[in-house]
Design a protein around this motif. Structure first.
Motif, PDB file in Angstrom:
ATOM      1  N   PRO A 239      19.347  -6.215  -4.029  1.00  0.00           N
ATOM      2  CA  PRO A 239      17.813  -6.142  -2.753  1.00  0.00           C
ATOM      3  C   PRO A 239      17.003  -7.128  -2.893  1.00  0.00           C
ATOM      4  O   PRO A 239      16.904  -7.676  -3.868  1.00  0.00           O
ATOM      5  N   VAL A 240      16.065  -7.565  -1.806  1.00  0.00           N
ATOM      6  CA  VAL A 240      15.089  -8.156  -1.751  1.00  0.00           C
ATOM      7  C   VAL A 240      13.790  -7.637  -3.207  1.00  0.00           C
ATOM      8  O   VAL A 240      13.741  -6.464  -3.196  1.00  0.00           O
ATOM      9  N   THR A 241      13.749  -8.622  -4.047  1.00  0.00           N
ATOM     10  CA  THR A 241      12.714  -8.491  -4.964  1.00  0.00           C
ATOM     11  C   THR A 241      11.116  -8.663  -4.371  1.00  0.00           C
ATOM     12  O   THR A 241      10.566  -8.942  -3.381  1.00  0.00           O
ATOM     13  N   ALA A 242      10.853  -7.540  -5.381  1.00  0.00           N
ATOM     14  CA  ALA A 242       9.360  -7.403  -5.463  1.00  0.00           C
ATOM     15  C   ALA A 242       8.056  -8.604  -4.934  1.00  0.00           C
ATOM     16  O   ALA A 242       7.826  -9.207  -4.411  1.00  0.00           O
ATOM     17  N   ARG A 243       9.212  -9.908  -5.715  1.00  0.00           N
ATOM     18  CA  ARG A 243       8.478 -11.327  -6.288  1.00  0.00           C
ATOM     19  C   ARG A 243       8.478 -11.886  -4.029  1.00  0.00           C
ATOM     20  O   ARG A 243       7.711 -12.333  -3.944  1.00  0.00           O
ATOM     21  N   SER A 244       9.555 -11.384  -3.478  1.00  0.00           N
ATOM     22  CA  SER A 244       9.578 -12.483  -1.904  1.00  0.00           C
ATOM     23  C   SER A 244       9.263 -11.687  -1.237  1.00  0.00           C
ATOM     24  O   SER A 244       8.953 -12.230  -1.052  1.00  0.00           O
ATOM     25  N   MET A 245       9.195 -10.404  -1.863  1.00  0.00           N
ATOM     26  CA  MET A 245       9.068  -9.580  -0.482  1.00  0.00           C
ATOM     27  C   MET A 245       6.713 -10.026  -0.519  1.00  0.00           C
ATOM     28  O   MET A 245       6.317 -10.133   0.483  1.00  0.00           O
ATOM     29  N   MET A 246       6.805  -9.706  -1.847  1.00  0.00           N
ATOM     30  CA  MET A 246       5.352 -10.098  -1.672  1.00  0.00           C
ATOM     31  C   MET A 246       5.087 -12.199  -1.403  1.00  0.00           C
ATOM     32  O   MET A 246       3.703 -12.015  -0.059  1.00  0.00           O
ATOM     33  N   GLU A 247       5.687 -12.668  -1.373  1.00  0.00           N
ATOM     34  CA  GLU A 247       5.635 -14.060  -1.355  1.00  0.00           C
ATOM     35  C   GLU A 247       5.573 -14.316   0.332  1.00  0.00           C
ATOM     36  O   GLU A 247       4.644 -14.933   0.993  1.00  0.00           O
ATOM     37  N   LEU A 248       6.510 -13.769   0.890  1.00  0.00           N
ATOM     38  CA  LEU A 248       6.829 -13.293   2.217  1.00  0.00           C
ATOM     39  C   LEU A 248       5.842 -12.964   3.351  1.00  0.00           C
ATOM     40  O   LEU A 248       4.938 -12.692   4.126  1.00  0.00           O
ATOM     41  N   LEU A 249       5.216 -12.000   2.809  1.00  0.00           N
ATOM     42  CA  LEU A 249       4.710 -11.149   3.040  1.00  0.00           C
ATOM     43  C   LEU A 249       2.649 -11.338   2.794  1.00  0.00           C
ATOM     44  O   LEU A 249       2.156 -11.840   4.318  1.00  0.00           O
ATOM     45  N   GLY A 250       3.079 -12.330   2.182  1.00  0.00           N
ATOM     46  CA  GLY A 250       1.629 -12.907   2.009  1.00  0.00           C
ATOM     47  C   GLY A 250       1.454 -14.163   2.794  1.00  0.00           C
ATOM     48  O   GLY A 250       0.144 -14.390   3.793  1.00  0.00           O
ATOM     49  N   ALA A 251       2.747 -14.913   2.818  1.00  0.00           N
ATOM     50  CA  ALA A 251       3.101 -16.350   4.345  1.00  0.00           C
ATOM     51  C   ALA A 251       2.688 -15.733   5.541  1.00  0.00           C
ATOM     52  O   ALA A 251       1.839 -16.034   6.674  1.00  0.00           O
ATOM     53  N   ALA A 252       3.502 -13.970   5.476  1.00  0.00           N
ATOM     54  CA  ALA A 252       3.054 -14.113   6.909  1.00  0.00           C
ATOM     55  C   ALA A 252       1.383 -13.820   7.486  1.00  0.00           C
ATOM     56  O   ALA A 252       1.098 -14.012   8.728  1.00  0.00           O
ATOM     57  N   TYR A 253       0.869 -13.196   6.861  1.00  0.00           N
ATOM     58  CA  TYR A 253      -0.226 -12.505   6.661  1.00  0.00           C
ATOM     59  C   TYR A 253      -1.522 -13.857   6.807  1.00  0.00           C
ATOM     60  O   TYR A 253      -2.176 -13.877   7.345  1.00  0.00           O
ATOM     61  N   ALA A 254      -0.656 -14.873   6.226  1.00  0.00           N
ATOM     62  CA  ALA A 254      -2.107 -16.697   6.502  1.00  0.00           C
ATOM     63  C   ALA A 254      -1.735 -17.174   7.461  1.00  0.00           C
ATOM     64  O   ALA A 254      -1.942 -17.635   7.827  1.00  0.00           O
ATOM     65  N   LEU A 255      -0.271 -16.733   8.111  1.00  0.00           N
ATOM     66  CA  LEU A 255       0.071 -16.759   9.525  1.00  0.00           C
ATOM     67  C   LEU A 255      -0.723 -16.580  10.303  1.00  0.00           C
ATOM     68  O   LEU A 255      -1.183 -17.080  11.447  1.00  0.00           O
TER      69      LEU A 255
END
Ligand SMILES: Cc1cc2nc3c(=O)[nH]c(=O)nc-3n(C[C@H](O)[C@H](O)[C@H](O)COP(=O)(O)OP(=O)(O)OC[C@H]3O[C@@H](n4cnc5c(N)ncnc54)[C@H](O)[C@@H]3O)c2cc1C
Length: 333
Positions: A239-255
């Motif tokens: 499964p997706v790790t918490a770190r990757s999830m945070m990074e992807l969500l953080g970048a999506a939020y930056a977009l």
């Protein structure tokens, strides 16, 4: 000619098509119980050879530049040809220059043009790059449509089965991705999210450059966006790790900050099969042809690999026929 295709990812489906269209009787076996769950299922579906050239070798551009035409011809209506928009926050302007210098087929766009192209990004980015000739599709819809087309063409599918024991086929096409018995292959783990929000709409894939967390958002139907993807040297499909999830969500939020309120509809992981040079290969050994190593470029490069494999099978079959004929004539002389 009877041909067995092993694997119903994008490599197997496109190979089945190229063989069936040339007149082969094709059977596809797939160990999973339906389409999906493989690397192809989690892909972004970007047909982006000019952008990919930033990190990929020249053959990816040479082979991939006409791929959208193949998908359009085989599955009309599946491809969206709206290009790719690449943006960076003002503090990361250097990233945009670096990306521009490593790629071609783009033009610079300013804040006003970004607002025209993607009204929901108005005022958020001062500069960007537009790659007008790029395209995208929804991998799941495309695979389902291709499967339907193949069934209509008479291709037999056996889901929930692997290819053992194999008999009654002149050729086998091995499209088993990471499961292939090839110790040159490595896995590159890609984690992705599907987010849903009614508050943003995009007409094309948007790549946000960032020195640490580059991200892309690919629009799907139903207010959904595929957000991807990590690139981790690992064969793990866990499964997706918490770190990757945070990074992807953080970048999506930056977009776009509206992604902060989006529903997380799905998290997924696909493992990209890659050879050391990150380029795909079509290789023959006896009556087995293997298509593998599609890495980040399965939807982009599989049609060309499938054409190459089908061409090989048919030309070798003709050579075999001629050899048999010569042999027969020699014996009867
Ligand atoms: C997150 C992510 C994003 C991506 N984005 C893009 C993108 O935007 N554009 C792009 O072009 N590419 C993209 N890719 C890359 C692309 O998804 C892969 O290159 C491609 O899916 C590889 O396809 P494949 O058919 O070789 O493997 P797979 O899709 O993994 O298919 C292999 C199939 O073989 C089956 N199998 C295994 N063993 C057997 C057996 N013994 N008998 C029968 N069946 C068997 C498996 O169950 C599986 O279904 C992305 C990948 C990921 C993970």
């Amino acid at each position: 000619m009877r041909v067995l295709v092993k694997g119903a990812g994008v490599a197997g489906l496109t190979a089945a098509f190229e063989l069936a269209i040339r007149g082969a009787a094709v059977t596809v076996v797939e160990t999973r119980h339906g389409l999906g769950g493989n690397a192809s299922w989690f892909a972004g579906g970007m047909l982006a050879p000019w952008c990919e050239r930033e990190s990929a070798e020249q053959p990816v551009l040479d082979i991939g530049r006409d791929t959208a035409d193949w998908w359009d011809a085989v599955l009309p209506g599946q491809v969206t040809r709206a290009g790719t928009l690449v943006v960076a926050a003002p503090r990361d302007a250097g990233e945009l220059d670096r990306f521009a210098s490593r790629t071609s087929g783009h033009r610079r766009v300013d804040e006003d043009e970004i607002a025209l192209l993607e009204p929901d990004l108005a005022g958020r980015f001062r500069r960007g790059l537009l790659f007008p000739d790029e395209a995208h599709l929804d991998p799941r819809q495309a695979m389902a449509a291709l499967h339907g087309k193949l069934v209509a063409m008479g291709v037999e599918f056996r889901f929930g089965a692997d290819a053992q024991p194999v008999s009654g086929f002149e050729w086998q096409i091995d499209c088993t991705g990471m499961a292939a018995a090839d110790d040159r292959l490595r896995g590159v783990r890609g984690e992705m999210l599907i987010l849903r929000t009614p508050d943003i709409s995009l007409s094309r894939p948007v790549r946000l450059l960032h020195p640490r967390l580059p991200l892309y958002a690919v629009p799907r139907t139903d207010q959904r966006f595929m957000i991807g993807a990590t690139m981790i040297e690992s064969q793990s499909a866990g499964p997706v790790t918490a770190r990757s999830m945070m990074e992807l969500l953080g970048a999506a939020y930056a977009l776009h900050q509206a992604f902060g309120e989006a529903e997380v509809v799905e998290t997924g992981v696909g493992v990209r099969p890659a050879f050391p040079d990150n380029l795909p290969r079509v290789e023959t050994s006896g009556d087995i042809v293997a298509i593998n190593g599609l890495y980040r470029h399965g939807f982009l490069l599989a049609p060309a690999m499938a054409r190459q494999a089908a061409g090989l099978v048919f030309s070798q079959d003709r050579t075999r026929e001629l050899a048999h004929e010569t042999d027969r004539q020699r014996r009867s002389a």
